[in-house]
Design a protein around this motif. Structure first.
Motif, short mmCIF file in Angstrom:
data_model
loop_
_atom_site.label_atom_id
_atom_site.label_comp_id
_atom_site.label_asym_id
_atom_site.label_seq_id
_atom_site.Cartn_x
_atom_site.Cartn_y
_atom_site.Cartn_z
N ALA A 327 0.86 -1.19 0.00
CA ALA A 327 0.00 0.00 0.00
C ALA A 327 0.89 1.23 0.00
CB ALA A 327 -0.92 0.02 1.23
N ALA A 328 0.30 2.35 -0.40
CA ALA A 328 1.03 3.61 -0.33
C ALA A 328 1.29 4.01 1.11
CB ALA A 328 0.23 4.70 -1.05
N LEU A 329 0.38 3.61 2.01
CA LEU A 329 0.54 3.85 3.45
C LEU A 329 0.42 2.50 4.15
CD1 LEU A 329 0.72 5.95 5.81
CD2 LEU A 329 -1.78 5.88 5.85
N PRO A 330 1.52 1.79 4.33
CA PRO A 330 1.44 0.45 4.93
C PRO A 330 0.99 0.51 6.39
CG PRO A 330 3.54 0.78 3.80
CD PRO A 330 2.90 2.13 3.93
N LEU A 331 -0.15 -0.10 6.68
CA LEU A 331 -0.66 -0.20 8.04
C LEU A 331 -1.10 -1.63 8.35
CD1 LEU A 331 -2.75 3.08 8.56
CD2 LEU A 331 -0.59 2.46 9.66
N ARG A 332 -1.93 -2.20 7.47
CA ARG A 332 -2.39 -3.56 7.73
C ARG A 332 -1.24 -4.54 7.52
NH1 ARG A 332 -7.19 -7.14 4.75
NH2 ARG A 332 -6.86 -8.99 6.06
N ALA A 333 -1.18 -5.55 8.40
CA ALA A 333 -0.07 -6.50 8.34
C ALA A 333 -0.57 -7.89 8.68
CB ALA A 333 1.04 -6.08 9.31
N ALA A 334 0.25 -8.88 8.33
CA ALA A 334 0.02 -10.27 8.70
C ALA A 334 1.02 -10.64 9.79
CB ALA A 334 0.19 -11.19 7.49
N LEU A 335 0.55 -11.36 10.79
CA LEU A 335 1.40 -11.74 11.92
C LEU A 335 2.17 -13.01 11.60
CD1 LEU A 335 2.29 -11.33 14.85
CD2 LEU A 335 0.24 -12.60 15.57
N GLY A 336 3.49 -12.93 11.73
CA GLY A 336 4.35 -14.07 11.47
C GLY A 336 4.86 -14.70 12.75
N PRO A 337 6.05 -15.28 12.74
CA PRO A 337 6.59 -15.96 13.93
C PRO A 337 6.72 -15.02 15.11
CG PRO A 337 7.86 -16.53 11.97
CD PRO A 337 6.94 -15.43 11.57
N ARG A 338 6.39 -15.54 16.29
CA ARG A 338 6.55 -14.79 17.54
C ARG A 338 7.66 -15.44 18.36
NH1 ARG A 338 0.24 -14.77 19.04
NH2 ARG A 338 0.18 -16.34 17.38
N HIS A 339 8.55 -14.60 18.87
CA HIS A 339 9.75 -15.12 19.52
C HIS A 339 9.77 -14.88 21.03
CE1 HIS A 339 11.37 -15.61 15.48
NE2 HIS A 339 10.99 -14.37 15.22
N GLY A 340 8.80 -14.13 21.56
CA GLY A 340 8.78 -13.88 22.99
C GLY A 340 7.71 -12.88 23.35
N VAL A 341 7.30 -12.88 24.61
CA VAL A 341 6.31 -11.96 25.13
C VAL A 341 6.80 -11.45 26.48
CG1 VAL A 341 3.91 -11.64 25.86
CG2 VAL A 341 4.42 -13.18 23.98
N GLN A 342 6.64 -10.17 26.72
CA GLN A 342 7.05 -9.61 27.99
C GLN A 342 6.09 -8.50 28.41
OE1 GLN A 342 10.95 -7.95 27.52
NE2 GLN A 342 10.37 -6.63 25.83
N ALA A 343 6.19 -8.09 29.66
CA ALA A 343 5.38 -6.99 30.15
C ALA A 343 6.04 -5.67 29.76
CB ALA A 343 5.24 -7.08 31.67
N PRO A 344 5.25 -4.63 29.51
CA PRO A 344 5.83 -3.33 29.16
C PRO A 344 6.55 -2.73 30.36
CG PRO A 344 3.47 -3.11 29.49
CD PRO A 344 3.78 -4.58 29.55
N SER A 345 7.61 -1.99 30.08
CA SER A 345 8.39 -1.39 31.17
C SER A 345 8.01 0.06 31.42
CB SER A 345 9.88 -1.48 30.85
OG SER A 345 10.17 -0.81 29.62
N ARG A 346 7.33 0.69 30.46
CA ARG A 346 6.97 2.10 30.64
C ARG A 346 5.81 2.46 29.72
NH1 ARG A 346 9.51 5.28 26.62
NH2 ARG A 346 10.95 4.11 25.29
N VAL A 347 5.28 3.65 29.94
CA VAL A 347 4.18 4.15 29.13
C VAL A 347 4.71 4.48 27.73
CG1 VAL A 347 2.47 6.01 28.90
CG2 VAL A 347 3.04 5.10 31.16
#
Length: 450
Positions: A327-347
């Protein structure tokens, strides 16, 4: 799977996964130790057995790395109330009723099957994963036939719009919605679902009241521009032609996208919300990679009455790969491999209202049909008004109106979270204002879904 979480989720993050309000309430009622036995957690798995109406307890398990859910109850909801109740128990903390334990056989078998499937997907050659029909020539002929049908639909739409303007927009309310419904049906027949959706939106403008003729003029102009853009797509720059094709209703298979270049980042899950009609439930999940300052939109769909399968807890940070749709403005995406999940450290870092509006203006230059542009605003204060709420920059006069699409309950919750103090707010900015979706208050990295 090989992916573990660094911290337990909050109750708000768990409840944000619920497919509807009734599931949310039912899950909260099950978030007590009384109906549960054999609970435990190890790695990315959480499990337990919940006493139900049957003679045997329901076996419930959650793979946090997906997240993915398994329950022997007969519910068709995804996740079911038992999975929500189990996660709420687990979210209570390490000292709660769901502590570290050795996984029972039924959990091991389920997680092993998921690991095997993930390994098979990873071992599949990219060319095979993206492979289309066995006969490329037949696929090309089908694509050509569809393009001809869509061209016919776009040309018919142009004629219909010309007839509408000849009769005058101010009299469109007398004809009612039926003519628009007929035009939308013709666009569906022409295999142009994107055009059909926009036609339905134009037909609904009359019911919004107020200065609807002006809004209808704007929407019909955009509809005309889209039809003309597709008919003249050969003369458009490549990215803009891709945008036109997408808006008309052409799609790209996710496997094909992920077989090409991907973008890896630390993606904060900003929001997750559903919308439904008689045919489909659509889930919109917004992500943000702060280091690269880029947003991504994941779409997931479920049949009418059923929640989509993709669920990502708001506020978590995923180390993942994405592939953007062209797209001219890439926003929509497909989710690929996930390598890890963590809690956010800040706002997350936000921008001023003025900066966000300027970015939205630039985005419209790339995609005039854009109806939802992601913005992170900070610091802003919600201001109730007689006609419209606003989000105002703290310390300046810049403000953006809140779109009427949001619920009054969400607005008052936003005001309660603020308490008159500045917030960081994520939302979708559109032609009528911003729709707030998530807020952060008091410097806490834990989001509040609106």
């Amino acid at each position: 799977m090989g992916m573990e979480t660094d911290a337990r989720w909050t109750a708000d993050q768990v409840l944000a996964l619920a497919p509807d309000d009734s599931s949310r309430k039912a899950g909260a009622r099950l978030a007590t130790p009384a109906p549960w036995t054999g609970t435990g957690t190890a790695g990315a798995a959480v499990w337990g057995q919940c006493r139900g109406s049957g003679s045997r307890p329901y076996q419930t398990a959650v793979d946090l790395s997906g997240p993915a859910f398994r329950c022997t109850c007969p519910s068709r909801k995804f996740p079911c109330k038992h999975a929500l109740g189990l996660l709420l128990l687990w979210a209570g903390g390490d000292s709660g009723p769901v502590g570290a334990a050795a996984a029972p056989d039924w959990v091991e078998q389920w997680t092993a099957a998921r690991r095997e499937k993930a390994a098979q997907r990873g071992a599949e050659p990219p060319a095979r994963a993206a492979a289309g029909p066995a006969d490329p020539e037949a696929a090309r002929r089908r694509a050509d036939r569809r393009a001809v049908r869509v061209e016919g639909g776009a040309a018919e739409l142009e004629q219909r719009l010309t007839d509408l303007l000849r009769g005058g927009l101010a009299g469109a309310d007398r004809a009612g919605y039926q003519p628009w419904d007929e035009i939308a049906a013709r666009m569906v027949d022409a295999q142009a679902p994107g055009l059909a959706a926009r036609v339905r939106e134009v037909g609904a403008v009359v019911a919004t009241g107020g200065d609807w003729p002006s809004r209808m003029l704007e929407e019909t102009a955009l509809l005309h521009l889209l039809a003309r853009g597709f008919l003249g797509r050969e003369g458009l720059p490549g990215p803009l032609a891709d945008t036109v094709r997408t808006r008309v209703g052409f799609t790209v298979d996710a496997a094909e996208l992920l077989a090409g270049p991907t973008v890896r980042g630390q993606w904060l899950v900003l929001s997750q919300h559903d919308s439904a009609d008689d045919r489909l439930t659509t889930r919109r999940i917004w992500l943000h990679d702060e280091e690269a300052d880029r947003f991504a939109l994941l779409l997931s769909f479920g049949a009418a009455g059923r929640a989509p399968e993709l669920v990502l807890p708001v506020g978590t940070v995923m180390d993942a790969e994405l592939a953007y749709h062209p797209a001219a403005l890439p926003l929509r995406a497909a989710l690929g491999p996930r390598h890890g999940v963590q809690a956010p450290s800040r706002v997350p870092a936000g921008t001023t209202v003025g900066t966000a509006l300027a970015a939205y203006g630039s985005a419209l230059a790339d995609d005039p049909w854009l109806d939802a542009f992601p913005v992170l605003l900070s610091p802003v204060v919600p201001l109730p008004g007689a006609d419209r709420w606003q989000l105002a920059d703290d310390g300046s006069r810049d403000a953006v109106p809140v779109a009427a699409t949001g619920s009054a309950q969400s607005l008052w919750r936003l005001a309660a979270v603020s308490g008159g103090h500045p917030l960081t707010v994520f939302g979708e900015l559109g032609p009528t204002g911003i729709r707030p979706l998530t807020a952060w208050a008091g410097g806490s990295p834990e989001p509040v879904a609106l």
